[in-house]
Design an enzyme around this catalytic site. Structure first.
Site, PDB file in Angstrom:
ATOM      1  N   GLY A   8      23.488  53.082  41.731  1.00  0.00           N
ATOM      2  CA  GLY A   8      24.272  52.536  42.846  1.00  0.00           C
ATOM      3  C   GLY A   8      25.314  53.541  43.315  1.00  0.00           C
ATOM      4  N   SER A  10      25.252  55.262  46.175  1.00  0.00           N
ATOM      5  CA  SER A  10      25.110  55.567  47.606  1.00  0.00           C
ATOM      6  C   SER A  10      26.317  55.224  48.458  1.00  0.00           C
ATOM      7  CB  SER A  10      23.895  54.800  48.154  1.00  0.00           C
ATOM      8  OG  SER A  10      24.025  53.412  47.860  1.00  0.00           O
ATOM      9  N   ARG A  11      27.035  54.167  48.072  1.00  0.00           N
ATOM     10  CA  ARG A  11      28.136  53.718  48.936  1.00  0.00           C
ATOM     11  C   ARG A  11      29.204  53.038  48.092  1.00  0.00           C
ATOM     12  NH1 ARG A  11      26.656  48.192  50.274  1.00  0.00           N
ATOM     13  NH2 ARG A  11      24.618  47.835  49.337  1.00  0.00           N
ATOM     14  N   VAL A  63      17.214  49.351  39.834  1.00  0.00           N
ATOM     15  CA  VAL A  63      17.556  49.443  38.405  1.00  0.00           C
ATOM     16  C   VAL A  63      17.573  48.089  37.697  1.00  0.00           C
ATOM     17  CG1 VAL A  63      18.743  51.675  38.528  1.00  0.00           C
ATOM     18  CG2 VAL A  63      20.053  49.564  38.895  1.00  0.00           C
ATOM     19  N   ASN A  90      26.681  51.772  37.597  1.00  0.00           N
ATOM     20  CA  ASN A  90      27.592  51.228  38.612  1.00  0.00           C
ATOM     21  C   ASN A  90      26.944  50.194  39.536  1.00  0.00           C
ATOM     22  OD1 ASN A  90      30.102  51.357  40.364  1.00  0.00           O
ATOM     23  ND2 ASN A  90      28.530  52.012  41.825  1.00  0.00           N
ATOM     24  N   SER A 142      34.181  44.525  35.676  1.00  0.00           N
ATOM     25  CA  SER A 142      35.012  43.900  36.724  1.00  0.00           C
ATOM     26  C   SER A 142      36.110  43.088  36.038  1.00  0.00           C
ATOM     27  CB  SER A 142      34.141  42.953  37.558  1.00  0.00           C
ATOM     28  OG  SER A 142      34.938  42.120  38.362  1.00  0.00           O
ATOM     29  N   TYR A 155      28.100  36.305  37.981  1.00  0.00           N
ATOM     30  CA  TYR A 155      28.763  37.614  38.061  1.00  0.00           C
ATOM     31  C   TYR A 155      29.652  37.846  36.828  1.00  0.00           C
ATOM     32  CZ  TYR A 155      31.316  41.513  40.236  1.00  0.00           C
ATOM     33  OH  TYR A 155      31.876  42.740  40.519  1.00  0.00           O
ATOM     34  N   ALA A 157      29.528  36.400  33.907  1.00  0.00           N
ATOM     35  CA  ALA A 157      28.703  36.541  32.695  1.00  0.00           C
ATOM     36  C   ALA A 157      28.120  37.948  32.608  1.00  0.00           C
ATOM     37  CB  ALA A 157      27.582  35.500  32.710  1.00  0.00           C
ATOM     38  N   LYS A 159      29.263  40.686  33.894  1.00  0.00           N
ATOM     39  CA  LYS A 159      30.290  41.718  33.683  1.00  0.00           C
ATOM     40  C   LYS A 159      30.885  41.641  32.275  1.00  0.00           C
ATOM     41  CE  LYS A 159      29.947  43.684  37.728  1.00  0.00           C
ATOM     42  NZ  LYS A 159      29.400  45.035  37.838  1.00  0.00           N
TER      43      LYS A 159
END
Ligand code: NDP
Length: 246
Positions: A8, A10-11, A63, A90, A142, A155, A157, A159
């Site tokens: 991840g 790219s941005r 991924v 990431n 996070s 989310y 869970a 992280k």
């Protein structure tokens, strides 16, 4: 020359990390997934060469899939050799959905993209680090991995899971000189934050002690610290403007 792989990349936060890795002198394997990020990633490859004199290599892979992670690492090794100095996990997505409205597919996508991807990537990369008796793995968790956030069960869970994996691997591979750490960002201006309810974002932003939403460079700087500080392992650092204090 040192090599880093970033998923991840790219941005958003990943783009800032990619550029920081270039500034630090790494050749960077930049992973992305969507067609719309192809051009962005290729531009990053050009910037790495022009600005920092290092080589970038764009590799498309989803991924969340084990086979794609294997192909990504194979491509990296074929391009830059078996010594992988840094892995940055990431890639991430969010649903921001009330729990009872979450479909099975959508929560599985979050768990697979945010957590299992890091597991898969470590599964393929760590054996090379063991061979080299050296390595550094950083996973973007996070504040959601540290505290509860409504509408983010999947989310949070995923992280928290990254932190658990990081601690266990730090224990297992400490003597082999492989370090594992997490970054737990607070609210950072990227497409991810732009994609959720802006009233909720504004309300949450009010409660940040630092009085502002963070910038992608704040997270890239934390990554640099975790790469450079050789005594950091099994930890998380949380650039979050004070919104979460353990
Ligand atoms: P963005 O939405 O801006 O970028 C997400 C990145 O992840 C993109 O590069 C995207 O690739 C990539 N990605 C998503 N799914 C996959 C996949 N299956 N395979 C490969 N790549 C994938 O998000 P951010 O920059 O904000 O987030 C980066 C990380 O930081 C995430 O893990 C996120 O959870 C975490 N984070 C973000 C916070 C924030 O406030 N922004 C706060 C806390 C943590 P593509 O461009 O091809 O889609």
């Amino acid at each position: 020359m040192k090599t880093a792989i970033i998923t991840g990349g790219s941005r958003g936060i990943g783009e800032a990390m990619t550029l920081k890795l270039g500034e630090m002198g790494y050749n960077v394997v930049i992973n992305y997934r969507s067609e719309s990020s192809k051009a962005l990633t290729e531009k990053l490859v050009a910037t790495l060469s022009e600005k920092y004199g290092v080589e970038g290599y764009a590799v498309r892979a989803d991924v969340s899939k084990y086979e794609d992670c294997g192909a990504l690492v194979k491509a990296a090794v074929e391009k830059f050799g078996e010594k992988i100095d840094v892995l940055v996990n990431n890639a991430g997505i969010t649903n921001n959905s009330p729990f009872c409205e979450l479909s099975h597919d959508s929560y599985m996508a979050v768990i697979e993209t945010n957590m299992l991807s890091a597991f898969h990537m470590c599964h393929f990369v760590v054996p090379y680090m063991v061979k080299a008796n050296e390595g550094c793995v950083i996973s973007t968790s996070s504040i959601g991995g540290l505290m509860g956030v409504a509408n983010q069960a999947d989310y949070c869970a995923s992280k928290s899971g990254l932190i658990g994996m990081t601690r266990a691997l730090a224990m297992e591979f400490g003597k082999q000189n492989i370090r594992f750490n997490c970054i737990c960002p607070g609210m950072i201006w990227t497409d991810m934050l732009r994609g959720v309810n802006q009233d909720e974002v504004a309300a949450l932003a009010q409660s940040i002690p630092a009085g502002k939403i963070g910038d992608v460079d704040d997270i890239a700087n934390a990554m640099e610290f975790l790469i450079k500080d050789k005594y950091m392992t099994g930890q998380y650092v949380s650039p979050n403007g004070g919104i979460y204090m353990p």
